[in-house]
Write an enzyme that holds these catalytic residues in place. Structure first.
Site, mmCIF file in Angstrom:
data_model
loop_
_atom_site.group_PDB
_atom_site.id
_atom_site.type_symbol
_atom_site.label_atom_id
_atom_site.label_comp_id
_atom_site.label_asym_id
_atom_site.label_seq_id
_atom_site.Cartn_x
_atom_site.Cartn_y
_atom_site.Cartn_z
ATOM 1 N N GLN A 278 45.959 51.230 -5.526
ATOM 2 C CA GLN A 278 45.161 52.187 -4.762
ATOM 3 C C GLN A 278 44.054 52.774 -5.631
ATOM 4 O OE1 GLN A 278 45.876 52.649 -1.483
ATOM 5 N NE2 GLN A 278 43.961 53.775 -1.325
ATOM 6 N N VAL B 286 38.032 55.741 0.936
ATOM 7 C CA VAL B 286 39.261 55.159 0.371
ATOM 8 C C VAL B 286 40.140 56.285 -0.160
ATOM 9 C CG1 VAL B 286 40.203 53.684 -1.460
ATOM 10 C CG2 VAL B 286 38.137 52.983 -0.268
ATOM 11 N N ALA B 287 41.432 56.201 0.138
ATOM 12 C CA ALA B 287 42.349 57.246 -0.335
ATOM 13 C C ALA B 287 42.571 57.111 -1.835
ATOM 14 C CB ALA B 287 43.676 57.146 0.395
ATOM 15 N N HIS C 254 49.757 53.530 2.671
ATOM 16 C CA HIS C 254 50.213 52.217 2.195
ATOM 17 C C HIS C 254 51.046 52.340 0.914
ATOM 18 C CE1 HIS C 254 48.357 49.473 5.053
ATOM 19 N NE2 HIS C 254 47.353 50.332 5.119
ATOM 20 N N GLU D 217 41.775 53.540 13.494
ATOM 21 C CA GLU D 217 42.141 52.265 12.870
ATOM 22 C C GLU D 217 43.116 51.544 13.784
ATOM 23 O OE1 GLU D 217 43.590 52.538 8.844
ATOM 24 O OE2 GLU D 217 41.629 53.151 8.069
ATOM 25 N N HIS E 186 46.277 49.715 12.106
ATOM 26 C CA HIS E 186 47.214 50.346 11.158
ATOM 27 C C HIS E 186 48.407 50.970 11.904
ATOM 28 C CE1 HIS E 186 47.876 52.770 7.275
ATOM 29 N NE2 HIS E 186 48.721 53.310 8.138
HETATM 30 ZN ZN ZN Z 1 46.144 50.531 6.781
#
Ligand code: ZN
Length: 257
Positions: free
Chosen positions: A133, A162-163, A170, A220, A223
């Site tokens: 990540q 982006v996290a 995730h 999303e 997801h």
């Molecule tokens: Zn995702």
């Protein structure tokens, strides 16, 4: 009771009182600093939210989510909730991706049920380690930076797309991106099938279009998040995203329901 025994009884009584006082003091010491830390975290979270969002209802939602519920299926990981350090999971490689071992069977059941309805489901992304990540996050910063913005701006932009490590769902292993990460997945037969049936297998659409102000993540359609059959059905019935549902259950728990 003679004098000697009375003295002895008094000493025991004094010792008991002292013991109770000490444990009360220890309890208070352990408990209140913790509450202090939690309210500091909350203040930080709500003030930063308030500064970049006019949506006061979202701030309120965060306020009630200081703590995680005691159910691994409902672990909340988002922009303000880092994955708990003590979160227990066993990540396995299955169907070409990594995921929490506990969601393999539910996913396979869902995939097989979909196949019976002529719908093909496949996983494009599952578990991501915090290291991976972090790498994704840095990649994102670099791509903005190389396009000519200042480094500080590149970080801000990357944060919105982006996290950071530990802040992506995730990282739990309970989230699956299905059938490719495609903006146009919504409205396809596979997406419609998932919307209608995923709860029967314990999965929910994690970032619905009408909950963006709460999740802080854009719609999303690909997801999905495992929360267990009972919670998934309840979330759909109440029309709540995970942030709202955790808040709702937390309040219910407090009220002693
Ligand atoms: Zn995702």
């Amino acid at each position: 009771m003679d004098q000697k025994n009375r003295d002895k009884a008094l000493k025991i009584l004094a010792a008991v009182i002292a013991g109770v006082s000490v444990s009360a003091a220890v309890t208070a010491f352990l408990y209140f600093p913790h509450k202090g830390i939690m309210s500091n975290i909350f203040r930080t979270a709500s003030s930063s939210l308030a500064s970049n969002s006019a949506d006061s209802s979202a701030v309120k939602t965060v306020a009630a989510q200081e703590q995680q519920l005691h159910d691994w299926r409902l672990v909340l990981v988002n922009y303000s909730h880092k994955m708990p350090d003590n979160f227990q999971h066993v990540i396995v490689n299955e169907l070409g991706v990594e995921m929490d071992s506990r969601i393999i069977e539910p996913y396979k059941k869902m995939r097989d049920a979909a196949a019976k309805d002529n719908i093909t489901l496949w996983i494009s992304s599952g578990y991501r380690s915090p290291e991976k990540q972090q790498a994704l996050f840095e990649q994102e910063i670099n791509s903005y930076y190389q396009n000519g913005v200042t480094y500080a701006d590149a970080i801000t932009k990357a944060e919105s797309s982006v996290a950071k490590a530990g802040y992506s769902e995730h990282n739990t292993g309970l989230a699956l991106d299905l059938n490719g990460v495609r903006e146009d997945f919504g409205g396809t037969p596979a997406s419609n099938w998932l919307q209608a049936h995923s709860a029967e297998y314990g999965f929910v659409l994690r970032y619905p279009a009408d909950k963006q102000s709460i999740t802080k993540i854009k719609y999303e359609p690909w997801h999905y998040r495992y929360v267990g059959v009972q919670h998934a059905k309840e979330m759909n019935r109440l029309h709540m995203c995970l942030e709202e549902y955790v808040d709702y259950l937390g309040k219910k728990e407090k009220a002693g329901d």
